[in-house]
Scaffold this active site. Sequence first.
Site, PDB file in Angstrom:
ATOM      1  N   HIS A  36       3.013 -14.078  -2.716  1.00 31.06           N
ATOM      2  CA  HIS A  36       1.606 -13.702  -2.833  1.00 31.06           C
ATOM      3  C   HIS A  36       1.162 -13.819  -4.289  1.00 31.06           C
ATOM      4  O   HIS A  36       1.405 -12.912  -5.092  1.00 31.06           O
ATOM      5  CB  HIS A  36       1.406 -12.263  -2.356  1.00 31.06           C
ATOM      6  CG  HIS A  36       1.918 -11.993  -0.976  1.00 31.06           C
ATOM      7  ND1 HIS A  36       1.084 -11.846   0.106  1.00 31.06           N
ATOM      8  CD2 HIS A  36       3.177 -11.866  -0.492  1.00 31.06           C
ATOM      9  CE1 HIS A  36       1.811 -11.618   1.197  1.00 31.06           C
ATOM     10  NE2 HIS A  36       3.087 -11.625   0.850  1.00 31.06           N
ATOM     11  N   HIS A 284      -3.867 -14.899  -1.158  1.00 31.70           N
ATOM     12  CA  HIS A 284      -3.134 -13.642  -1.052  1.00 31.70           C
ATOM     13  C   HIS A 284      -1.754 -13.864  -0.452  1.00 31.70           C
ATOM     14  O   HIS A 284      -0.768 -13.335  -0.941  1.00 31.70           O
ATOM     15  CB  HIS A 284      -3.935 -12.681  -0.168  1.00 31.70           C
ATOM     16  CG  HIS A 284      -3.306 -11.340  -0.032  1.00 31.70           C
ATOM     17  ND1 HIS A 284      -2.257 -11.077   0.811  1.00 31.70           N
ATOM     18  CD2 HIS A 284      -3.582 -10.164  -0.654  1.00 31.70           C
ATOM     19  CE1 HIS A 284      -1.920  -9.813   0.729  1.00 31.70           C
ATOM     20  NE2 HIS A 284      -2.703  -9.233  -0.153  1.00 31.70           N
ATOM     21  N   HIS A 497       8.618  17.186  23.156  1.00 23.46           N
ATOM     22  CA  HIS A 497       9.274  17.828  22.025  1.00 23.46           C
ATOM     23  C   HIS A 497      10.798  17.776  22.132  1.00 23.46           C
ATOM     24  O   HIS A 497      11.491  18.353  21.295  1.00 23.46           O
ATOM     25  CB  HIS A 497       8.828  19.288  21.910  1.00 23.46           C
ATOM     26  CG  HIS A 497       7.486  19.452  21.266  1.00 23.46           C
ATOM     27  ND1 HIS A 497       6.352  18.823  21.737  1.00 23.46           N
ATOM     28  CD2 HIS A 497       7.091  20.169  20.170  1.00 23.46           C
ATOM     29  CE1 HIS A 497       5.321  19.154  20.973  1.00 23.46           C
ATOM     30  NE2 HIS A 497       5.746  19.958  20.019  1.00 23.46           N
TER      31      HIS A 497
END
Length: 690
Positions: A36, A284, A497
């Site tokens: 990049h 980019h 959970h």
Amino acid sequence: MIAPTQTVNSTQLDELCINTIRTLSMDAVQQANSGHPGTPMAMAPVAYCLWQRFLRFDPDNPMWVNRDRFVLSAGHASMLLYSLLHLTGVKAVNAKYEQLGEPSVTLDDIKRFRQLDSKCPGHPEYRWTSGVETTTGPLGQGVATSVGMALAQQWMAEHFNRSGFEMFNYDVYALCGDGCMMEGVSNEAASLAGHLKLANLCWIYDNNHITIEGHTALTFSDDVGTRFLAYGWNVIRVSDANDLEALERAFDTFRQTHDRPTLIIVDSHIGYGAPHKQDTSAAHGEPLGEDEIRAAKRRYGWPEEAKFWVPDGVQEHFQTVLGRRGRTLRQQWMQTFTEYSSRYPDLADQLYKMQHRQLPDGWDSAFPVFPTDAKGMGGRDASAQVLNAIAPHLPWLIGGAADLAPSTKTRLTFEGAGDFSASDRSGRNIHFGIREHAMGAILNGLSLSTVRPYGSGFFIFSDYGRPAIRLAALMEIPVIYIFTHDSIGVGEDGPTHQPVEQLASLRAVPGLITLRPADANEVAEAWRYILQLQHQPVCLVLTRQALPTLDRTRYAAASGLAKGAYILADADDGRPDVLLLATGSEVSLCIQAYEQLKTEGIKARVVSMPSWELFEQQSQDYRDRVLPPTVTARVSVEQAATFGWERYVGHLGQSIGMHTFGSSAPLKDLQKKFGFTPDAVLAAAKAQLG
């Protein structure tokens, strides 16, 4: 173009240095055909201004404890950092803090950007390249980690500084982009940093409106400045990334702000200097191409065909300004430390040992030993007792929970422990709020600053912090994660959970140690082992429900935990016919089954296996003694997915475990439903023998 022998003024020299950063970045990405270039080109003036005019950093000693930290959170822009490390002459340091006398990043490393064994990998990696403060890559991790670094400085300043002896006053800078701002972890971390008023923290936001997919208008319309004002930050805007004087004023304002962190929003054009590709994702996420590079170099007044060219005077300029400033500050600090050592020898000893990840004398003098108890206690309760017994003897052990300290039992309750807050930096209890992901990253920042951090939560929510846990293992830093409510033993809370797959997934992380102790004394031994680690993170996995405290005069000593697995109970002649393997709360089930088998004349062995990773580190001889290859009748028992247990029970053995998610019901009903009873273990053992 400025000729090498031409006299230049300071403005021309600034421009020459900035363009050297840009061209090194362009050339490296082009040669690698990967990377990049846009952000390094656009942010070169910002990084130059910060490093050359403000950063308190000595390239000759990049591990100096009071250095300013620079975190490249936009890790894809790694060539920006590698160019700086090369041009400023940062020296390499090894894992033992020994200076190697060689450059951290050579020009040859830059030429081999993204290639095998180069010190310039695709994203910055801590420990691999000296001068890299933290491994970045996953966007948002860098800025979140920087919060931990800033928090560490505030705590260390309160603990170590004395009148006339300011041992810690460093600042933390983090360069981030639109991707970091979109990621949730950065928002969690920014919220906490604002709440804690971490005024030594400065984020620099490259506001270029470009991501891999294109313009940010596709997905992002936040008013970032307003958001950070709401977080309690000071917000400054610089409208042109190339305006060094405006940047200098912004950094000055940060240095003069003492009541809140600072966000500097810098407007830039990505790929600045590549006129045909400005404001495009191509600049980019991929090389510019030879034609665009030549065009950019023409714009800079650069030799178009020159590659990896560092003009005369550039490195000397960095060394004269940044290098001299950093060297002078470090030498002054070392002189102060010498005087500090005479005035405050105990604190100086602590500072030295903390910095070198050593333990203080007497750190293990208060470990509790738990008596035999058929009822026993929860793993979390035993851990609370151990933690509060040892923490007074290890002053830089600090931590907290993601809003769950009353449940995870991780609050330090001894006199003077206190709470870390915006008004009191001395507290050793940190309240992270319901921010599991940010907590993990902040723990990494604390550890990188060499305090010894721990963080806790329910085991199921380890998934929320997994990226940071993985990075701790990648960086080889000794972060401690305490996870409670470790199984379907959570009961009525139900399957949302009840962790099922978490043990297997953590065991798959290279370099991470997972420990699931079987009783209170194994918990104590787990802590004893954990605190001696210097380069490995640990997940300590604990129960909510009570576990019988085993009679260690009848069964083997809990110190066997340090080997990962050990023979807890054995056949009288040491030649078992069946092996019962378990971790955590299921070990006591195996003990009950073992005792029944013994009355029936069946020779069994119970192996407690709190850590597969530690067991695999032992010699083959030891592993074969614990798990004799000739004994193929084997049963494993664990209230979790059975994935991986085939390594130890073989293709003929049986694994009692979870094959579905759990259910919402009282614990005893769940144990019966899913087969976690002594009778079920007994039946499985007999079936193996049959």
